[in-house]
Design a protein around this motif. Structure first.
Motif, PDB file in Angstrom:
ATOM      1  N   UNK A  57     -61.089  71.283 -23.522  1.00 24.93           N
ATOM      2  CA  UNK A  57     -59.662  71.255 -23.203  1.00 24.93           C
ATOM      3  C   UNK A  57     -59.435  70.361 -21.988  1.00 24.93           C
ATOM      4  N   UNK A  58     -58.446  69.477 -22.078  1.00 22.43           N
ATOM      5  CA  UNK A  58     -58.107  68.637 -20.927  1.00 22.43           C
ATOM      6  C   UNK A  58     -57.377  69.465 -19.884  1.00 22.43           C
ATOM      7  N   UNK A  59     -57.785  69.337 -18.634  1.00 15.42           N
ATOM      8  CA  UNK A  59     -57.054  69.962 -17.532  1.00 15.42           C
ATOM      9  C   UNK A  59     -56.134  68.915 -16.927  1.00 15.42           C
ATOM     10  N   UNK A  60     -54.908  69.305 -16.705  1.00 16.51           N
ATOM     11  CA  UNK A  60     -53.896  68.356 -16.237  1.00 16.51           C
ATOM     12  C   UNK A  60     -53.228  68.876 -14.979  1.00 16.51           C
ATOM     13  N   UNK A  61     -52.771  67.938 -14.198  1.00 17.81           N
ATOM     14  CA  UNK A  61     -52.047  68.291 -12.979  1.00 17.81           C
ATOM     15  C   UNK A  61     -50.636  67.730 -13.054  1.00 17.81           C
ATOM     16  N   UNK A  62     -49.669  68.599 -12.843  1.00 20.97           N
ATOM     17  CA  UNK A  62     -48.271  68.188 -12.839  1.00 20.97           C
ATOM     18  C   UNK A  62     -47.540  68.854 -11.688  1.00 20.97           C
ATOM     19  N   UNK A  63     -46.329  69.284 -11.958  1.00 18.39           N
ATOM     20  CA  UNK A  63     -45.513  69.940 -10.942  1.00 18.39           C
ATOM     21  C   UNK A  63     -45.019  71.283 -11.457  1.00 18.39           C
ATOM     22  N   UNK A  64     -44.837  72.209 -10.544  1.00 16.58           N
ATOM     23  CA  UNK A  64     -44.339  73.530 -10.885  1.00 16.58           C
ATOM     24  C   UNK A  64     -43.025  73.792 -10.172  1.00 16.58           C
ATOM     25  N   UNK A  65     -42.272  74.745 -10.695  1.00 21.46           N
ATOM     26  CA  UNK A  65     -41.094  75.240 -10.005  1.00 21.46           C
ATOM     27  C   UNK A  65     -41.471  76.432  -9.142  1.00 21.46           C
ATOM     28  N   UNK A  66     -40.820  76.570  -8.019  1.00 20.93           N
ATOM     29  CA  UNK A  66     -41.129  77.658  -7.086  1.00 20.93           C
ATOM     30  C   UNK A  66     -39.939  78.592  -6.935  1.00 20.93           C
ATOM     31  N   UNK A  67     -40.189  79.692  -6.256  1.00 22.82           N
ATOM     32  CA  UNK A  67     -39.101  80.561  -5.806  1.00 22.82           C
ATOM     33  C   UNK A  67     -38.732  80.119  -4.390  1.00 22.82           C
ATOM     34  N   UNK A  68     -37.558  79.576  -4.224  1.00 21.12           N
ATOM     35  CA  UNK A  68     -37.082  79.141  -2.906  1.00 21.12           C
ATOM     36  C   UNK A  68     -36.148  80.229  -2.381  1.00 21.12           C
ATOM     37  N   UNK A  69     -36.600  80.947  -1.372  1.00 23.20           N
ATOM     38  CA  UNK A  69     -35.823  82.039  -0.802  1.00 23.20           C
ATOM     39  C   UNK A  69     -35.212  81.569   0.517  1.00 23.20           C
ATOM     40  N   UNK A  70     -33.881  81.510   0.551  1.00 20.96           N
ATOM     41  CA  UNK A  70     -33.158  81.091   1.746  1.00 20.96           C
ATOM     42  C   UNK A  70     -32.822  82.310   2.595  1.00 20.96           C
ATOM     43  N   UNK A  71     -33.126  82.218   3.879  1.00 20.62           N
ATOM     44  CA  UNK A  71     -32.745  83.245   4.852  1.00 20.62           C
ATOM     45  C   UNK A  71     -31.823  82.554   5.849  1.00 20.62           C
ATOM     46  N   UNK A  72     -30.535  82.856   5.776  1.00 20.49           N
ATOM     47  CA  UNK A  72     -29.517  82.092   6.505  1.00 20.49           C
ATOM     48  C   UNK A  72     -28.932  82.939   7.631  1.00 20.49           C
ATOM     49  N   UNK A  73     -28.965  82.381   8.816  1.00 19.30           N
ATOM     50  CA  UNK A  73     -28.386  83.014  10.009  1.00 19.30           C
ATOM     51  C   UNK A  73     -26.873  82.821   9.976  1.00 19.30           C
ATOM     52  N   UNK A  74     -26.130  83.920   9.874  1.00 23.81           N
ATOM     53  CA  UNK A  74     -24.667  83.863   9.857  1.00 23.81           C
ATOM     54  C   UNK A  74     -24.081  84.556  11.072  1.00 23.81           C
ATOM     55  N   UNK A  75     -24.817  84.581  12.163  1.00 29.92           N
ATOM     56  CA  UNK A  75     -24.376  85.298  13.355  1.00 29.92           C
ATOM     57  C   UNK A  75     -23.405  84.454  14.166  1.00 29.92           C
TER      58      UNK A  75
END
Length: 718
Positions: free
Chosen positions: A494-512
């Protein structure tokens, strides 16, 4: 096989029913994309359509449903001689969200292809759907490469399977129908354009309609066969009308005036490309045939525009699909010509397409139906797609919101976001195994080949060189004689390949309140909006946590719908103290749950703050005397200990900077960037400025040298 819910028993959803029927009349319209909230009978209506489609004549024994009157000359099961065939019902083939590419397009037996030189091909879902309906539930959750393959086959009418020089082609002409819930993420605009028509569905708020939905659903579940029998007359009538419209379709005339209205409408709404014009022309022709007419009228062009244009006008994921009907009417009136009426004098049989999008559907169907047991029943009013709730519009000023109960006196109402910009590429370090996307490096099924391994399951991508290398030492022992290669299953790699993945981007926003000072919140919202747009383009999941006052809250749980995050961000008020530790701890809890749900998807924590910590847990000597800053550092070290990739967007401004965001990034074992550095063009702009200054300097020096040379020449001449 279970009895499907009758199409004519579906309550309401006039636009959806009309769009499906138009595709049944003319498959060249190009399919339907159904957008709507969960539980609105989208799947029920699509599955019910199969009972209305005419039976097909197929070549007996052909796995690719060839037409006996005109068999496909390239059919893998051919060649077929023209002649009589066997009749069977049209199929509705469903593509599961988790299907592999081999399941969709079919698979080649690579071992037999190498050792025996034969094309042993197992057909996929595209072959099953040929001359029928391919239904993709939750099409927005399919991997990008599957969507590309699917839509390419729909456009070309054929499917191609190519593996290591072995090629198989078969016909794949089908009616493509997709359903999606926009809350779970949007399709890319270029993919939206490949669907001919789109409709919006939503549950009715009328109690009478909802009662009828429940009544019909319960009656169907109690006795499916008996319920279907009660609607058999209406089903038969609608089936005959589809057949009559199909027979009339070749006789429908699309005049110059109608063509001019179609072109003018597409130009007025600035639709990209020419596909919209073609789809509108085919839809208007099908509408005329459905109404029993041989001439296309302005009302057909108008209805075609309402079905074919809304999804083609989106420029970014935060734009809500829709169309300005007043502008549409003005355009049609301007280009109506002298000999074209408005259709009021000749409505056609049964009233023709009505203003609500009914398209002359028999009135006994009532307004809406029910859904499958998997999807609870709901109702749908006849509101046009253009009246769907609009998404966020950053250009419009935000309206002040009521101050929440118990809020501090310093709280400020929401401010609008600044104009979004293209951001620098943020990624998770290392090599992951997550869902296909475009952010971080990962081992994927598609990408550049980096090596080989023994296949753990079915072989999907052969590494030919490694396979030959594994088989070569054993050829004499296997009794090889003459040309060719004796290949065994253990030799396959089996060929092993390298590409790109999607991530979980969690934003923590200061609203003070410290973020509201100096009117920075508009710039901060613009930066987060830009990062959300980047997450959409890179196929990430996103989540949003905000902290202010005394605690933090999850404004949006992790989802694929970045436009939902943009809506929450736009209405975010500011004010109060800065419970930074609470925000980081809330993020830790969210990430812990998400790791259990989807262990392969890696997370990227993006903290948007100036680094101050003035409130929340730990204030006033609590928690063992730790102050808020120390508590924030301790919470940050929790993320660092679990290896969470982190980025701190430093929002501090002014001549005096404390560097608190940089210290927070150190505790997170992440990096810190400023709002200015977040822009992708900031470095390039700096380089351009330096280059321009260098060129200007060279011009000035060259001018000065010219003056010196001229002076020297003048002195020598004197």
């Amino acid at each position: 096989m279970s009895t499907p819910f009758p199409f004519t028993a579906v309550v309401g959803m006039a636009d959806l029913r009309l769009a499906l029927l138009l595709n049944a009349v003319s498959p060249a319209v190009g399919g339907v994309l159904v957008r709507g909230e969960k539980g609105t009978a989208k799947s029920t209506a699509v599955r019910a359509l199969s009972a209305l489609l005419p039976e097909l004549a197929v070549v007996p024994g052909c796995r690719f449903s060839c037409d006996p009157a005109a068999p496909d000359p390239g059919c893998p099961d051919g060649p077929h001689e023209p002649g009589a065939g066997a009749a069977r019902p049209a199929r509705v083939v469903e593509l599961p969200v988790g299907a592999s590419e081999d399941r969709l397009v079919g698979a080649l037996d690579i071992e037999r292809a190498l050792s025996e030189g034969v094309k042993a091909f197992e057909p996929g879902l595209l072959a099953d759907a040929h001359r029928g309906v391919l239904y993709v539930d939750e099409v927005n959750l399919l991997h990008d490469h599957l969507i590309d393959v699917l839509l390419d086959a729909a456009a070309m009418g054929a499917s191609y399977v190519e593996r290591e020089g072995v090629s198989v082609r078969h016909a794949a002409r089908f009616l493509l129908v997709g359903t999606m819930n926009p809350e779970e993420g949007e399709l890319r605009p270029q993919l939206l354009d490949r669907f001919g028509l789109t409709v919006e569905v939503k549950a009715s708020r009328e109690p009478e309609l909802r009662v009828e939905v429940v009544r019909r659903r319960i009656a169907y579940e109690d006795d499916p066969a008996g319920f279907a029998a009660r609607w058999a007359g209406e089903e038969s009538g609608l089936r005959e009308r589809i057949a009559a419209a199909r027979a009339l379709l070749p006789e429908v005339r699309l005049g110059d005036t109608a063509l001019l209205q179609i072109a003018a409408t597409c130009a007025a709404f600035e639709v990209d490309g020419m596909r919209a014009d073609i789809v509108m022309a085919r839809t208007a022709t099908a509408l005329a045939a459905w109404a029993g007419r041989t001439d296309v009228l302005a009302e057909d062009v108008r209805q075609a525009a309402l079905l074919a244009l809304p999804h083609r006008r989106r420029r970014n994921p935060f734009d809500a699909p829709g169309i300005d009907e007043d502008k549409l009417d003005d355009t049609l009136e301007e280009f109506k010509g002298d000999g074209d009426g408005d259709g009021d004098d000749d409505p056609g049989p049964e009233g023709g397409p009505d203003g609500g999008g009914g398209g002359g559907i028999p009135p006994q169907q009532g307004p809406e139906g029910s859904d499958t047991p998997r999807e609870p029943a709901s109702g749908q009013d006849d509101t046009p797609a253009s009246d769907a709730p609009a998404g966020p519009e950053p250009e419009a000023p935000s309206q002040p919101e009521p101050r929440p109960a118990g809020a501090g006196a310093g709280e400020q109402s929401a401010v609008r976001a600044a104009e979004p910009f293209r951001t620098k590429a943020l990624s998770v370090p290392g090599l992951g195994d997550g869902a296909a996307g475009r952010r971080s490096r990962a081992r994927t099924e598609h990408g550049r080949t980096t090596g080989s391994r023994r296949p753990r399951t079915a072989l999907t991508s052969l590494h030919l060189t490694a396979t030959v290398r594994a088989a070569a030492p054993h050829q004499r022992a296997r009794g090889r004689s003459g040309p060719g290669l004796v290949v065994r299953k253990d030799d396959l790699r089996q060929a092993t390949r390298e590409g790109r993945e999607g991530n979980l981007v969690l934003f923590v926003v200061d609203a003070s309140g410290s973020m509201a000072a100096r009117r920075r919140m508009s710039a901060v919202k613009g930066a987060v909006l830009s990062l959300l747009l980047d997450a959409y383009q890179r196929r990430d999941k996103v989540g949003l946590i905000t902290f202010r006052g005394k605690d933090a809250e999850v404004a949006l749980p992790p989802t694929s719908s970045v436009d939902a995050a943009a809506v929450r961000l736009e209405s975010l008020p500011t004010g109060g103290r800065t419970p930074l530790a609470a925000g980081l701890l809330k993020a830790h809890d969210v990430l812990r749950v998400e790791r259990l749900r989807d262990p392969a998807r890696r997370a990227l924590l993006v903290v948007v703050t100036d680094g101050r910590a003035t409130g929340g847990r730990g204030a006033g000597g609590a928690a063992g005397g730790l102050d808020p800053v120390a508590l924030a550092a301790r919470a940050a070290r929790l993320h660092a200990a679990e290896g969470t990739a982190s980025v701190v967007v430093d929002c501090e401004s002014g001549p005096v900077r404390l560097g608190l965001a940089g210290a927070l990034a150190t505790s997170l074992a992440g990096t810190a960037i400023t709002l200015d550095e977040l822009r992708a063009d900031s470095i390039a702009g700096l380089v351009r400025d330096v280059q321009q200054q260098d060129r200007a300097g060279r011009r000035d020096r060259a001018g000065a040298q010219d003056q010196v040379r001229q002076g020297q020449a003048a002195r020598r001449a004197a």
